[in-house]
Design a protein around this motif. Sequence first.
Motif, PDB file in Angstrom:
ATOM      1  N   CYS A 165       0.819  -1.216   0.000  1.00  0.00           N
ATOM      2  CA  CYS A 165       0.000   0.000   0.000  1.00  0.00           C
ATOM      3  C   CYS A 165       0.852   1.265   0.000  1.00  0.00           C
ATOM      4  N   LEU A 271     -10.310  -4.047   3.200  1.00  0.00           N
ATOM      5  CA  LEU A 271     -10.636  -3.173   2.063  1.00  0.00           C
ATOM      6  C   LEU A 271     -12.035  -2.576   2.199  1.00  0.00           C
ATOM      7  N   LEU A 275     -12.377   1.429   1.854  1.00  0.00           N
ATOM      8  CA  LEU A 275     -13.242   2.032   0.834  1.00  0.00           C
ATOM      9  C   LEU A 275     -14.334   2.881   1.470  1.00  0.00           C
ATOM     10  N   ILE A 292     -14.335   0.368 -10.575  1.00  0.00           N
ATOM     11  CA  ILE A 292     -13.434  -0.114  -9.529  1.00  0.00           C
ATOM     12  C   ILE A 292     -12.163  -0.622 -10.193  1.00  0.00           C
ATOM     13  N   ALA A 294      -9.418  -2.720  -9.275  1.00  0.00           N
ATOM     14  CA  ALA A 294      -9.225  -3.659  -8.181  1.00  0.00           C
ATOM     15  C   ALA A 294      -7.750  -3.997  -7.970  1.00  0.00           C
ATOM     16  N   TRP A 295      -7.443  -4.475  -6.762  1.00  0.00           N
ATOM     17  CA  TRP A 295      -6.089  -4.945  -6.461  1.00  0.00           C
ATOM     18  C   TRP A 295      -5.796  -6.158  -7.331  1.00  0.00           C
ATOM     19  N   GLU A 306     -10.860 -10.198  -1.693  1.00  0.00           N
ATOM     20  CA  GLU A 306     -11.144  -8.850  -2.185  1.00  0.00           C
ATOM     21  C   GLU A 306     -12.568  -8.787  -2.724  1.00  0.00           C
ATOM     22  N   LEU A 310     -15.573  -6.374  -1.393  1.00  0.00           N
ATOM     23  CA  LEU A 310     -16.360  -5.501  -2.265  1.00  0.00           C
ATOM     24  C   LEU A 310     -17.848  -5.809  -2.149  1.00  0.00           C
ATOM     25  N   ASN A 386      -8.189   0.143  -5.257  1.00  0.00           N
ATOM     26  CA  ASN A 386      -7.894  -0.683  -4.093  1.00  0.00           C
ATOM     27  C   ASN A 386      -6.418  -1.028  -4.021  1.00  0.00           C
ATOM     28  N   HIS A 388      -3.857  -3.623  -1.356  1.00  0.00           N
ATOM     29  CA  HIS A 388      -3.734  -4.490  -0.175  1.00  0.00           C
ATOM     30  C   HIS A 388      -2.281  -4.910  -0.017  1.00  0.00           C
ATOM     31  N   ASN A 394      -4.431  -2.034   4.073  1.00  0.00           N
ATOM     32  CA  ASN A 394      -5.356  -1.797   2.961  1.00  0.00           C
ATOM     33  C   ASN A 394      -5.516  -0.300   2.769  1.00  0.00           C
ATOM     34  N   ALA A 396      -7.407   2.817  -0.034  1.00  0.00           N
ATOM     35  CA  ALA A 396      -8.328   3.108  -1.127  1.00  0.00           C
ATOM     36  C   ALA A 396      -8.279   4.587  -1.458  1.00  0.00           C
TER      37      ALA A 396
END
Length: 402
Positions: A165, A271, A275, A292, A294-295, A306, A310, A386, A388, A394, A396
Amino acid sequence: MRRRVKITGIGPVTPAGIGRDAFFRGINEPVSRIRAIKRFDPGAGPFVGAEVHDFDLGEFAPDENPRRLSRHTQFSLVAAMLAMRDAGLAPADVRGLTPLVVTGTSIMDFEKIGRGMETVMKKGVRYAASQGSIMYEASVANVAGKIAQWLDTPARMLTMQTSCCSGLDAVGQAFEQIAAGQAEFAIAGGSECPLSYYPLLGFNAAELSPATDENPERLCRPFDLWRTTGVLGEGAAMFVLEPASSPRPALAWITGYGFANDPDSQTALGLTDALRIALANAQRRIEEVQFINAWGTGHRFIDANETYALTRLFGARLNEIPVSSIKGAIGTALGASGPIQAASTALSLHHGILPPTVNWETPDPGCPLNLSPQPRRIQAEIAVINAHGLSGSNSALVLERA
């Protein structure tokens, strides 16, 4: 009162391209840049990764010695130069602003450290003195320090180290400083170069990198039913951040940032809180999110968690929101991944094109996300990113179209 914060310059150095335009073209191609890495002892096992090819420090900074600077520092310096150029700025233009430089990098330069250790082991401790510069050059703090030195003006410097992160946290912290009126100008982002012998050994041993190099371009499969684990990448992305009052046009707005730990060691489930905090910070409702980034590393367990995180936040509406992961194309560049995702997202909002999820071919019923292996033309206004990391971090970020 909090101020609005805009991105006015983007500087990507990635396997998909160097510079804003090349990166945007490359990241929207349904192509994986992951290849076998053959330069190490084959007895240690197979290695794969997404490397930044054709990178030449001398093209951007001819006075710098590439043998002296760590590769992650080279990446960060060039990314900062590209971001400044993209904003139409030179270092002289920010003198007197006391610029803020915030960078995130998760690991030191193990290649430089390893070479220094091997020299001492082979030649004796009398050669240790010749390795003294490694303590400075291999440090994660030197990533920000070199940018501050290049600006050639009094600057404030901050280095984040929050695992994967790190880079997104760096952008978030710079955003908060400008929003609170504590900075007028910032260069922020992440840089990482983990594709050296010792990190690759460690990630392979932890099963966070593949145990094969056969068909390397197909090994990273975010959210796919047949995914196994992630693949390492390298690179950097830096941003010029300024308040709304600056004369330069916005490429995108940063409106929210949040971070949270995983609850009770439940990987990536933090997460949800990250978020929620980021959206509250942006004063946006969950229903307003339209994309989104995403990771999505391609790891069987992390991708599933994840998705669950979400689902807890977005509920049944999740399958209506377009989702992308760029890891199948360029791997996971640890602390640089979040800023690279943010660069892709800012350009997606600007151009109305969402990047493909490379190698997503067989939908996993356990990851019911709105994915596509091809780029999509969708004009989104509000997006979330996102990130992680190991040890349960985590983060966002909320971006909005300018």
